[in-house]
Design an enzyme around this catalytic site. Structure first.
Site, PDB file in Angstrom:
ATOM      1  N   GLY A  47    -103.111 -25.708  -8.642  1.00 31.33           N
ATOM      2  CA  GLY A  47    -102.771 -27.041  -9.123  1.00 31.33           C
ATOM      3  C   GLY A  47    -101.634 -27.698  -8.375  1.00 31.33           C
ATOM      4  O   GLY A  47    -101.289 -28.843  -8.648  1.00 31.33           O
ATOM      5  N   HIS A  48    -101.032 -27.019  -7.407  1.00 35.40           N
ATOM      6  CA  HIS A  48     -99.842 -27.553  -6.721  1.00 35.40           C
ATOM      7  C   HIS A  48     -99.966 -27.345  -5.220  1.00 35.40           C
ATOM      8  O   HIS A  48     -99.313 -26.470  -4.660  1.00 35.40           O
ATOM      9  CB  HIS A  48     -98.596 -26.837  -7.236  1.00 35.40           C
ATOM     10  CG  HIS A  48     -97.317 -27.550  -6.941  1.00 35.40           C
ATOM     11  ND1 HIS A  48     -96.608 -27.393  -5.774  1.00 35.40           N
ATOM     12  CD2 HIS A  48     -96.609 -28.426  -7.683  1.00 35.40           C
ATOM     13  CE1 HIS A  48     -95.516 -28.126  -5.815  1.00 35.40           C
ATOM     14  NE2 HIS A  48     -95.496 -28.762  -6.963  1.00 35.40           N
ATOM     15  N   PHE A  49    -100.620 -28.006  -4.523  1.00 32.53           N
ATOM     16  CA  PHE A  49    -101.596 -29.057  -4.803  1.00 32.53           C
ATOM     17  C   PHE A  49    -102.904 -28.584  -4.191  1.00 32.53           C
ATOM     18  O   PHE A  49    -102.873 -28.042  -3.088  1.00 32.53           O
ATOM     19  CB  PHE A  49    -101.142 -30.376  -4.191  1.00 32.53           C
ATOM     20  CG  PHE A  49     -99.788 -30.822  -4.691  1.00 32.53           C
ATOM     21  CD1 PHE A  49     -99.673 -31.482  -5.908  1.00 32.53           C
ATOM     22  CD2 PHE A  49     -98.639 -30.561  -3.971  1.00 32.53           C
ATOM     23  CE1 PHE A  49     -98.433 -31.910  -6.368  1.00 32.53           C
ATOM     24  CE2 PHE A  49     -97.396 -30.978  -4.434  1.00 32.53           C
ATOM     25  CZ  PHE A  49     -97.288 -31.651  -5.625  1.00 32.53           C
TER      26      PHE A  49
END
Length: 144
Positions: A47-49
């Site tokens: 999720g990052h990224f």
């Protein structure tokens, strides 16, 4: 040098939050140098990224805090305790950390008074400064 087995004997952290892979030196019982190998398989990269994987700065700080915890536990009086994150000063990020990087983590305990400790910390990749700060800890007994 401490391998992951020895690190787990010192720190209470476990996957996915154990962010120190190996301790490469301990000096004077208060300075520790460790490494974190950053791989493409790290959970946080989901999720990052997704299209531009960058290690979150807070996790770099956490890796430095864990390295500081190892340094604090070199003092016999601190065995069986945990260093709880109590504050941070002068934190600066100078470079991104991406999959394939190896973080060199350095922590030196600069003050130990009662249940309060301070550490000067620095993270580098291939000699380039990634992050530096001063972290404060409150020492607490581990629950039995």
């Amino acid at each position: 040098m401490l391998d992951i087995k020895k690190i787990k004997e010192i720190l209470p952290h476990r996957y996915p939050f154990l962010l120190v892979d190996r301790v490469i030196s301990v000096e004077d019982g208060k300075k520790v140098t460790a490494i974190k190998n950053v791989t493409a398989n790290e959970e946080f990269f989901n999720g990052h990224f997704p299209e531009y994987p960058v290690m979150p700065g807070v996790l770099i700080v956490e890796a430095l805090a864990q390295t500081s915890g190892i340094a604090m536990m070199q003092n016999e009086a601190n065995k069986g305790k945990i260093g709880l994150f109590a504050g941070i000063d002068g934190c600066r990020f100078k470079r991104q950390v991406v999959p394939g990087d190896q973080l060199l983590l350095e922590a030196e305990i600069t003050r130990m008074r009662g249940a309060i400790a301070k550490a000067k910390v620095k993270a580098t990749v291939e000699g380039d400064l990634v992050c530096e700060a001063e972290i404060m800890f409150a020492l607490s007994d581990l629950p039995k």
